[in-house]
Design an enzyme around this catalytic site. Structure first.
Site, PDB file in Angstrom:
ATOM      1  N   ASP A 133       0.841  -1.186   0.000  1.00 38.93           N
ATOM      2  CA  ASP A 133       0.000   0.000   0.000  1.00 38.93           C
ATOM      3  C   ASP A 133       0.885   1.247   0.000  1.00 38.93           C
ATOM      4  O   ASP A 133       1.731   1.415   0.876  1.00 38.93           O
ATOM      5  CB  ASP A 133      -0.901  -0.007   1.238  1.00 38.93           C
ATOM      6  N   ASP A 169       4.454   0.533  -8.137  1.00 43.84           N
ATOM      7  CA  ASP A 169       4.106   1.303  -9.328  1.00 43.84           C
ATOM      8  C   ASP A 169       3.841   2.769  -8.977  1.00 43.84           C
ATOM      9  O   ASP A 169       3.289   3.507  -9.787  1.00 43.84           O
ATOM     10  CB  ASP A 169       2.898   0.694 -10.047  1.00 43.84           C
ATOM     11  N   THR A 207       2.318  -9.065 -11.927  1.00 47.45           N
ATOM     12  CA  THR A 207       1.161  -9.216 -11.056  1.00 47.45           C
ATOM     13  C   THR A 207      -0.029  -8.435 -11.605  1.00 47.45           C
ATOM     14  O   THR A 207       0.117  -7.565 -12.467  1.00 47.45           O
ATOM     15  CB  THR A 207       1.461  -8.708  -9.635  1.00 47.45           C
ATOM     16  N   LYS A 208      -1.216  -8.726 -11.068  1.00 48.55           N
ATOM     17  CA  LYS A 208      -2.400  -7.986 -11.504  1.00 48.55           C
ATOM     18  C   LYS A 208      -2.284  -6.510 -11.134  1.00 48.55           C
ATOM     19  O   LYS A 208      -2.752  -5.637 -11.868  1.00 48.55           O
ATOM     20  CB  LYS A 208      -3.669  -8.592 -10.909  1.00 48.55           C
ATOM     21  N   PHE A 209      -1.621  -6.212 -10.011  1.00 53.47           N
ATOM     22  CA  PHE A 209      -1.429  -4.827  -9.608  1.00 53.47           C
ATOM     23  C   PHE A 209      -0.500  -4.117 -10.593  1.00 53.47           C
ATOM     24  O   PHE A 209      -0.715  -2.962 -10.935  1.00 53.47           O
ATOM     25  CB  PHE A 209      -0.842  -4.765  -8.196  1.00 53.47           C
TER      26      PHE A 209
END
Length: 228
Positions: A133, A169, A207-209
């Site tokens: 996070d 990211d 990853t999906k993130f």
């Protein structure tokens, strides 16, 4: 009047998610084989897996698909994943059972508690923290997981020469991570000379993130550090 009380570092933001029937089934029926309950003593990789293969720990695995892929691709390594959100834990347990993987086990708890109380010094070869996070609002930056106190803790748990691999990211968080790591005497950066970031290593799946971040135009940055 407020006191100087500091919020404890946590590896997560607790969001309640609804379990699917499959996830609930996995938590009920597969935990005994693939789950790890918090022990009274330090976890022992040889006891958990029945062999002395090196152990990789991922903190905050989300739905677990990237961790699952790493475990499938590297059968010569053992993997432990920690996640606080029950739907992700249930999903990964179901997938481990489906593939009958013997080198991947799961913990459903706050990672910081595990790091402080339930792991032996120099017991891990790699620690992975992917897309934590970002707490992107400035007033919340102090809640970010990657802080000097945690980095010292991670350094104590990694074997000499071990790898700490971070990825995000969010550019601001990447720079924050790089600053915290640069100040640590326990690690050296594996980035090319004159840079703060490393190319994504082959062993880290997308990853999906990460895919979401790329769609939003966010650059993804990998930070790799070796334990001195």
């Amino acid at each position: 009047m407020q006191t100087g009380h500091h919020r404890p570092i946590r590896s997560f933001v607790l969001r309640q998610g609804r379990l699917t029937s499959a996830q609930e089934h996995a938590l009920t029926h597969y935990w005994e084989n693939y789950g790890i309950d918090l022990p009274e003593h330090a976890l022992n990789g040889a006891e958990l897996f029945g062999n002395t293969a090196p152990v990789t720990l991922e903190i905050g695995f989300g739905n677990g698909e990237s961790l699952l892929q790493m475990a499938r691709n590297q059968p010569e390594h053992n993997f432990i994943g920690i996640e606080v959100h029950a739907p992700g834990v249930g999903h990964l347990l179901s997938r481990i059972h489906e593939l009958q993987l013997a080198n991947l086990k799961v913990m459903h708890t706050d990672a910081v508690e595990v790091l402080k109380k339930h792991l032996a010094p120099a017991s891990l070869q790699r620690i992975l923290i992917y897309f934590p996070d970002p707490w992107h609002k400035k007033r919340h930056n102090k809640r970010r997981l990657i802080q000097p106190e945690l980095v010292s803790l991670l350094g104590n748990l990694l074997e000499p020469g071990g790898l700490l691999h971070l990825a995000t990211d969010w550019e601001d968080y990447a720079l924050h991570m790089a600053g915290v790591m640069q100040a640590s005497p326990l690690f050296r950066s594996l980035a090319p000379d004159g840079t703060a970031f490393s190319p994504r290593p082959d062993f880290r799946p997308l990853t999906k993130f990460e895919q979401r971040g790329l769609r939003l135009g966010h650059g993804v940055r990998d930070l790799l550090y070796q334990r001195l």
